[in-house]
Design an enzyme around this catalytic site. Sequence first.
Site, short mmCIF file in Angstrom:
data_model
loop_
_atom_site.label_atom_id
_atom_site.label_comp_id
_atom_site.label_asym_id
_atom_site.label_seq_id
_atom_site.Cartn_x
_atom_site.Cartn_y
_atom_site.Cartn_z
N ARG A 204 0.83 -1.21 0.00
CA ARG A 204 0.00 0.00 0.00
C ARG A 204 0.86 1.25 0.00
O ARG A 204 0.56 2.23 -0.68
CB ARG A 204 -0.95 -0.03 1.22
CG ARG A 204 -1.98 1.08 1.19
CD ARG A 204 -3.03 0.92 2.28
NE ARG A 204 -2.46 1.06 3.62
CZ ARG A 204 -3.13 0.81 4.74
NH1 ARG A 204 -4.38 0.38 4.70
NH2 ARG A 204 -2.57 0.96 5.92
N LYS B 46 -2.82 6.64 0.89
CA LYS B 46 -2.68 7.01 2.30
C LYS B 46 -1.72 8.19 2.35
O LYS B 46 -0.51 8.05 2.56
CB LYS B 46 -2.17 5.81 3.11
CG LYS B 46 -2.48 5.93 4.58
CD LYS B 46 -2.35 4.60 5.27
CE LYS B 46 -2.31 4.75 6.77
NZ LYS B 46 -3.51 5.35 7.35
N1 PMP Z 1 -9.35 4.34 6.97
C1 PMP Z 1 -8.55 5.40 7.21
C2 PMP Z 1 -8.94 6.74 6.71
C3 PMP Z 1 -7.37 5.22 7.95
O1 PMP Z 1 -6.56 6.27 8.19
C4 PMP Z 1 -7.04 3.94 8.44
C5 PMP Z 1 -5.80 3.74 9.28
N2 PMP Z 1 -4.69 3.50 8.49
C6 PMP Z 1 -7.89 2.87 8.16
C7 PMP Z 1 -9.05 3.11 7.42
C8 PMP Z 1 -7.59 1.47 8.61
O2 PMP Z 1 -6.56 0.90 7.83
P1 PMP Z 1 -5.60 -0.22 8.43
O3 PMP Z 1 -6.46 -1.33 8.87
O4 PMP Z 1 -4.73 -0.59 7.28
O5 PMP Z 1 -4.85 0.41 9.54
#
Ligand code: PMP
Length: 286
Positions: A52, A151
Amino acid sequence: MSLQVWVDGKHVDKERATVSVYDHGILYGDGVFEGLRLYSGKIFRTEQHMRRLFDSAKAIRLQIPYTAEQMTAAIYETARINKLTDCYVRLVVTRGIGALGIDPMKCASPTVFIITDLIAVYPKELYEKGVPVIVSSIVRNHPNALSPRIKSLNYLNNVLAKIEANDAGVPEAIMLNSAGNVSEGTVENIFLARDGVVFTPSLSEGILEGVTRGVMIELCKRLDIPIVERVVERHDLYICDECFFTGSGAEVMPVNKIDGRLVGNGAVGPLTKKLTDAFHRYVREE
Ligand code: PMP
């Protein structure tokens, strides 16, 4: 010894770990990041996080000056120096130091840093009973403006939604997309359940493809719990039996009230409990 932060290949005391005011990460939010976790000394789902990160960087035309293997090694080394085996990891890549002016081509090389530290997204006691939330008036980024699948260091709309939650006296907010359907929390993905079926907004609803979300979908399949990725309407929030958030920072957080409506009878539901237990077992086994 003070906590050590990895900055461009060197370990620096937390208090001295700084970036330049000319860094485009600060000036324009130009950069990408990852939030990972170490469980029992092992990075959880390294490949997915690295993938990612590199996908996000590629989408914004940012060349990361290290390989995924080098960054993984740097995370392990930093955690070891800080004597941390169970912690949160923040990995950030900015466009780097440049001239004033937006042009990323004027930035010589990206800035990369890694923080390994403890995190408490929510107080521990809330995990037992869940959190009340509001639906925010702040719309999640439109994928054609800035894809939520990137991200990036641009979290201002999520920050504004969090401020709205603070003003309402609740710990978190749910953001809708520009079509008015459910996208996600400010830093978590969202799952609902009704009549024994678990469902979550599809990737095409403009959400981050959460690593924890992926694990939760896998766990549902493994436990023979029906799981559907689909369009989720605001109304679904108001009539669901169960609701929970997932994220690397928050892990699994039950939701007990949405815009004043109790989720189910307000107690943490059986599917949420089952999946939460399975998640905590899984992260230690993997
Ligand atoms: N949505 C957003 C907007 C986030 O910032 C996060 C945290 N990274 C997540 C979802 C959850 O993603 P992950 O399970 O990969 O941490």
